[in-house]
Design an enzyme around this catalytic site. Structure first.
Site, PDB file in Angstrom:
ATOM      1  N   SER A  20      -3.825  -3.978   0.793  1.00  0.00           N
ATOM      2  CA  SER A  20      -3.241  -3.836   2.122  1.00  0.00           C
ATOM      3  C   SER A  20      -3.525  -2.442   2.651  1.00  0.00           C
ATOM      4  O   SER A  20      -3.792  -1.515   1.880  1.00  0.00           O
ATOM      5  CB  SER A  20      -1.723  -4.068   2.058  1.00  0.00           C
ATOM      6  OG  SER A  20      -1.120  -3.786   3.308  1.00  0.00           O
ATOM      7  N   HIS A  21      -3.404  -2.290   3.939  1.00  0.00           N
ATOM      8  CA  HIS A  21      -3.539  -0.969   4.548  1.00  0.00           C
ATOM      9  C   HIS A  21      -2.320  -0.100   4.273  1.00  0.00           C
ATOM     10  O   HIS A  21      -2.329   1.088   4.567  1.00  0.00           O
ATOM     11  CB  HIS A  21      -3.735  -1.116   6.060  1.00  0.00           C
ATOM     12  CG  HIS A  21      -5.108  -1.536   6.433  1.00  0.00           C
ATOM     13  ND1 HIS A  21      -5.630  -2.778   6.146  1.00  0.00           N
ATOM     14  CD2 HIS A  21      -6.098  -0.860   7.057  1.00  0.00           C
ATOM     15  CE1 HIS A  21      -6.864  -2.848   6.581  1.00  0.00           C
ATOM     16  NE2 HIS A  21      -7.180  -1.698   7.134  1.00  0.00           N
ATOM     17  N   SER A  22      -1.284  -0.691   3.717  1.00  0.00           N
ATOM     18  CA  SER A  22      -0.042   0.019   3.435  1.00  0.00           C
ATOM     19  C   SER A  22       0.322  -0.134   1.961  1.00  0.00           C
ATOM     20  O   SER A  22       0.396  -1.257   1.442  1.00  0.00           O
ATOM     21  CB  SER A  22       1.083  -0.568   4.294  1.00  0.00           C
ATOM     22  OG  SER A  22       2.348  -0.218   3.800  1.00  0.00           O
TER      23      SER A  22
END
Length: 135
Positions: free
Chosen positions: A13-15
């Protein structure tokens, strides 16, 4: 008696928080699935939003048990980063980028991997999550 080889799963994920939370949710919904090697690879090395080839490679190596690694991603650059790592042979042998919805696919992948299913079955279960209807 030797331990069964299980498919490893990486959630990109980007997070970092999203990746870790989806790992926890998927394992929890799979009855804990304590034996399934699942790792988050979220955000950048500095803790920001984005994707990191280094974090993805390390996560894939950490879950590789010899039965293959399924990688699920959230958005655009996560997909591109995994594709680049695959093209450069920077991920364990038998690593697949799985085209599946991130959350539902992760749950299906972890549940299926917990049964000792092979990589093709884990990939199929995650991909079938596209068909889950909510209404």
């Amino acid at each position: 008696m030797s331990e069964a080889k299980l498919v490893g799963i990486v959630l990109v994920s980007h997070s970092a928080e999203v990746a870790a939370s989806v790992v926890a949710l998927a394992k929890g919904l799979a009855g804990g699935a304590a034996s399934v090697p699942v790792a988050p690879a979220g955000g950048t090395e500095g803790g920001g939003l984005g994707t990191s080839a280094e974090l993805i490679s390390a996560a894939a190596a950490s879950v590789d048990r010899g039965a293959g690694v399924a990688v699920l991603t959230d958005l655009g650059s996560a997909v591109l980063t995994v594709k680049a790592l695959l093209a450069e042979d920077e991920l364990p042998e038998d690593t697949r980028l799985v085209d599946a919805p991130f959350l539902e696919g992760a749950v299906a992948a972890v549940v299926t991997a917990s049964t000792g299913a092979d990589l093709a079955a884990v990939e199929a279960a995650a991909t079938e999550a596209y068909d889950y209807r909510k209404v």
